[in-house]
Design a protein around this motif. Structure first.
Motif, PDB file in Angstrom:
ATOM      1  N   PHE A 190      42.156 -26.671  31.093  1.00  0.00           N
ATOM      2  CA  PHE A 190      43.216 -25.823  30.542  1.00  0.00           C
ATOM      3  C   PHE A 190      42.788 -25.313  29.166  1.00  0.00           C
ATOM      4  O   PHE A 190      43.354 -25.667  28.133  1.00  0.00           O
ATOM      5  CB  PHE A 190      44.529 -26.605  30.439  1.00  0.00           C
ATOM      6  N   LEU A 206      51.470 -30.534  29.044  1.00  0.00           N
ATOM      7  CA  LEU A 206      51.941 -29.718  30.153  1.00  0.00           C
ATOM      8  C   LEU A 206      53.032 -30.494  30.870  1.00  0.00           C
ATOM      9  O   LEU A 206      52.807 -31.609  31.331  1.00  0.00           O
ATOM     10  CB  LEU A 206      50.810 -29.389  31.134  1.00  0.00           C
ATOM     11  N   GLU A 208      55.573 -30.708  34.055  1.00  0.00           N
ATOM     12  CA  GLU A 208      55.792 -30.225  35.412  1.00  0.00           C
ATOM     13  C   GLU A 208      57.033 -30.897  35.987  1.00  0.00           C
ATOM     14  O   GLU A 208      57.105 -32.121  36.084  1.00  0.00           O
ATOM     15  CB  GLU A 208      54.578 -30.515  36.301  1.00  0.00           C
ATOM     16  N   VAL A 226      57.781 -20.598  35.205  1.00  0.00           N
ATOM     17  CA  VAL A 226      56.851 -20.945  34.125  1.00  0.00           C
ATOM     18  C   VAL A 226      57.469 -20.496  32.804  1.00  0.00           C
ATOM     19  O   VAL A 226      57.861 -19.334  32.665  1.00  0.00           O
ATOM     20  CB  VAL A 226      55.482 -20.270  34.324  1.00  0.00           C
ATOM     21  N   LEU A 277      57.089 -25.238  35.282  1.00  0.00           N
ATOM     22  CA  LEU A 277      55.925 -25.564  34.449  1.00  0.00           C
ATOM     23  C   LEU A 277      56.185 -25.085  33.025  1.00  0.00           C
ATOM     24  O   LEU A 277      56.551 -23.918  32.825  1.00  0.00           O
ATOM     25  CB  LEU A 277      54.667 -24.889  34.983  1.00  0.00           C
ATOM     26  N   PRO A 279      53.967 -25.164  29.577  1.00  0.00           N
ATOM     27  CA  PRO A 279      52.854 -25.516  28.700  1.00  0.00           C
ATOM     28  C   PRO A 279      53.351 -25.584  27.268  1.00  0.00           C
ATOM     29  O   PRO A 279      53.870 -24.603  26.733  1.00  0.00           O
ATOM     30  CB  PRO A 279      51.864 -24.362  28.906  1.00  0.00           C
ATOM     31  N   TYR A 299      42.193 -22.203  33.231  1.00  0.00           N
ATOM     32  CA  TYR A 299      42.163 -23.159  34.333  1.00  0.00           C
ATOM     33  C   TYR A 299      41.445 -22.606  35.562  1.00  0.00           C
ATOM     34  O   TYR A 299      40.695 -23.328  36.212  1.00  0.00           O
ATOM     35  CB  TYR A 299      43.603 -23.554  34.693  1.00  0.00           C
ATOM     36  N   ASP A 319      47.146 -20.092  31.705  1.00  0.00           N
ATOM     37  CA  ASP A 319      46.723 -21.366  32.278  1.00  0.00           C
ATOM     38  C   ASP A 319      47.742 -21.876  33.297  1.00  0.00           C
ATOM     39  O   ASP A 319      47.383 -22.322  34.402  1.00  0.00           O
ATOM     40  CB  ASP A 319      46.570 -22.422  31.169  1.00  0.00           C
ATOM     41  N   ALA A 320      49.019 -21.821  32.934  1.00  0.00           N
ATOM     42  CA  ALA A 320      50.055 -22.361  33.817  1.00  0.00           C
ATOM     43  C   ALA A 320      50.185 -21.533  35.094  1.00  0.00           C
ATOM     44  O   ALA A 320      50.369 -22.086  36.185  1.00  0.00           O
ATOM     45  CB  ALA A 320      51.390 -22.419  33.072  1.00  0.00           C
ATOM     46  N   TYR A 323      47.265 -22.390  37.310  1.00  0.00           N
ATOM     47  CA  TYR A 323      47.469 -23.718  37.894  1.00  0.00           C
ATOM     48  C   TYR A 323      48.456 -23.644  39.057  1.00  0.00           C
ATOM     49  O   TYR A 323      48.247 -24.256  40.115  1.00  0.00           O
ATOM     50  CB  TYR A 323      47.978 -24.668  36.817  1.00  0.00           C
ATOM     51  N   ASP A 335      57.736 -15.975  35.268  1.00  0.00           N
ATOM     52  CA  ASP A 335      57.515 -16.553  33.947  1.00  0.00           C
ATOM     53  C   ASP A 335      58.501 -15.958  32.964  1.00  0.00           C
ATOM     54  O   ASP A 335      58.964 -14.824  33.116  1.00  0.00           O
ATOM     55  CB  ASP A 335      56.068 -16.351  33.479  1.00  0.00           C
TER      56      ASP A 335
END
Length: 460
Positions: A190, A206, A208, A226, A277, A279, A299, A319-320, A323, A335
């Motif tokens: 990440f 992170l 989750e 996200v 998620l 971050p 990631y 990154d999220a 992932y 997001d």
């Protein structure tokens, strides 16, 4: 006979200093003759009678009663034509209108404890109770999102945000929380989250959150939410001006909205698979901070040329999103972030920016927002700016030239693998300097209700 509405409050521990003033709401029935009316009551105007004016009326009433040196519980006699949508709006306004958050050593001021909504026709009790309960769940999600965003950043570091969410999730059956630390993030690659959080002595995390209802049969959509969890944003080496920097404690409002929405979704037992998620990182200035000109590996292996360390939100979101695509097999991605000042310029402070690759998803979000009194405006993903996202020294560049909100969305789109995806930019409506409708100064909790209603739209 009383039909109770859920009254459990979600408490956020900040040395017991959060003074939220969130009343409980109970629906009951009564004949007019059973309701005492001594002439000292309040008569409330509702403008044109639309749901929006009922919401404002509820907020106005609670604020007025909070100032009254009287009882802490009140009866509200609803008119005979109080249909479900109006009651839902009234409960939303009444529950949130008196919200306050203050860190103080003083005794908390008196607040309303409860409202009894009195209906005249027992035949409507079940319908109105369901609508009032729905509104109350949404209001509590908004209040929690406000709590998280208002919490000062000397308390709220990445570990605090993630662990507070995990603690709350632990009390909700079926909701699972996992918090990953900086060692796990480094081992898994990440690079974006680690770069943004590298300048702080308080390392990134992170979070989750997973909701897998047992009631799901056959194929149900897997929604991944996200949220940007920047617990404080100095701008990094591209440091922000001092004016207004203190407001950056709310730069994790997107993450707060996702956390609050996940708790509400699980409490309501919605038969849809959902993963949240967040971050979490603190963007700070130090000798270990990332620099303009750095190349960060995300990631998924995609590399990003850094041009402005103050555009950190898209770096952790990338990154999220990557992932989610690689490990969660989502049917759609959403997001939410306080991402760009450009959206504040374009849409002002009361409307969120909506970017989407899927027309149905965009329509669901705008419809969901309308039902819960959060305004969204769909913005274009202009392909003529897509080439500007490419970098000469990396795969993509962080801040392409062009319209800032649009190019930020185009950057994020690079990490969605062509899945149905929506990006919600709440830089404008996430904070307020003034009181209006059910909003009070500070964090507004914007987007939490829309996310819950969006997920619920897949159950209808």
């Amino acid at each position: 006979m009383r039909t109770p509405v859920p009254t459990a409050l979600v408490e956020v521990e900040v040395a017991d200093a959060a003074r939220r003033g969130v009343p409980s709401v109970v629906l009951t029935t009564a004949d007019l003759g059973e309701t005492e009316r001594d002439g000292d009551g309040w008569r409330l105007g509702v403008g044109d009678g639309g749901p929006a004016t009922w919401r404002t009326a509820g907020a106005t009433l609670v604020r007025a009663l909070d100032q009254a040196d009287e009882a802490r519980s009140y009866d509200v006699l609803l008119p005979a034509d109080a249909e479900a949508e109006r009651v839902r709006a009234f409960v939303l306004g009444a529950t949130l209108g008196g919200y306050r958050f203050k860190v103080t050593g003083e005794a908390p001021p008196p607040r309303i404890r409860s409202l009894r909504l009195v209906v005249q026709d027992p035949g409507y009790t079940d319908v109105l109770a369901a609508e009032a309960g729905h509104a109350y769940d949404l209001a509590l999600a908004t209040a929690l999102s406000r709590d998280l965003a208002n919490t000062p950043s000397n308390v709220k570091d990445p570990q605090w945000l993630a662990s507070t969410a995990a603690k709350q999730a632990g009390g909700v059956p079926g909701l699972k929380a996992v918090v990953r630390d900086e060692k796990w993030l480094a081992a898994e690659g990440f690079g974006g989250v680690l770069a943004v959080g590298g300048g702080s002595s308080r390392p990134p995390r992170l979070l989750e959150l997973s909701w897998r209802p047992s009631s799901v049969t056959g194929h149900a959509p897997h929604v991944v939410l996200v949220g940007k969890g920047i617990t404080f944003d100095t701008g990094g080496i591209s440091v922000k001006p001092a004016d207004g920097m203190h407001l950056m404690r709310t730069d994790m409002s997107g993450g707060g909205a996702v956390i609050a929405a996940m708790l509400a979704i699980a409490r309501r037992g919605l038969p849809v698979r959902v993963t949240g998620l967040v971050p979490c990182a603190e963007n700070h200035v130090s000798g270990s901070a990332y620099r303009p000109g750095d190349v960060v590996r995300h990631y998924c292996g995609t590399t990003t040329e850094i041009t402005n360390t103050d555009a950190e939100g898209r770096i952790v979101l990338a990154d999220a999103l990557a992932y989610a695509v690689k490990t969660l097999n989502p049917d759609l991605l959403v997001d939410v972030a306080t991402l760009t000042g450009a959206m504040k310029v374009s849409l002002g402070l009361r409307t969120g920016g909506l970017f989407a690759t899927d027309d149905d998803l965009a329509a669901r979000i705008t419809t969901a927002g309308g039902r819960v009194h959060e305004a969204w405006w769909r913005m274009p993903l202009l392909d003529e700016h897509a080439d500007a996202v490419k970098s000469d020294v990396a795969d993509v560049r962080q801040c392409p030239p062009g319209p800032g909100g649009i190019t930020a969305a185009l950057f994020l789109r690079e990490f969605t693998a062509g899945l149905p995806w929506a990006h919600l930019d709440i830089a404008g409506p996430a904070r307020s300097e003034s009181e209006y409708d059910e909003v009070v100064p500070g964090a507004t909790g914007f987007a939490a209700r829309t996310l819950v209603e969006l997920v619920e739209s897949y159950t209808r």
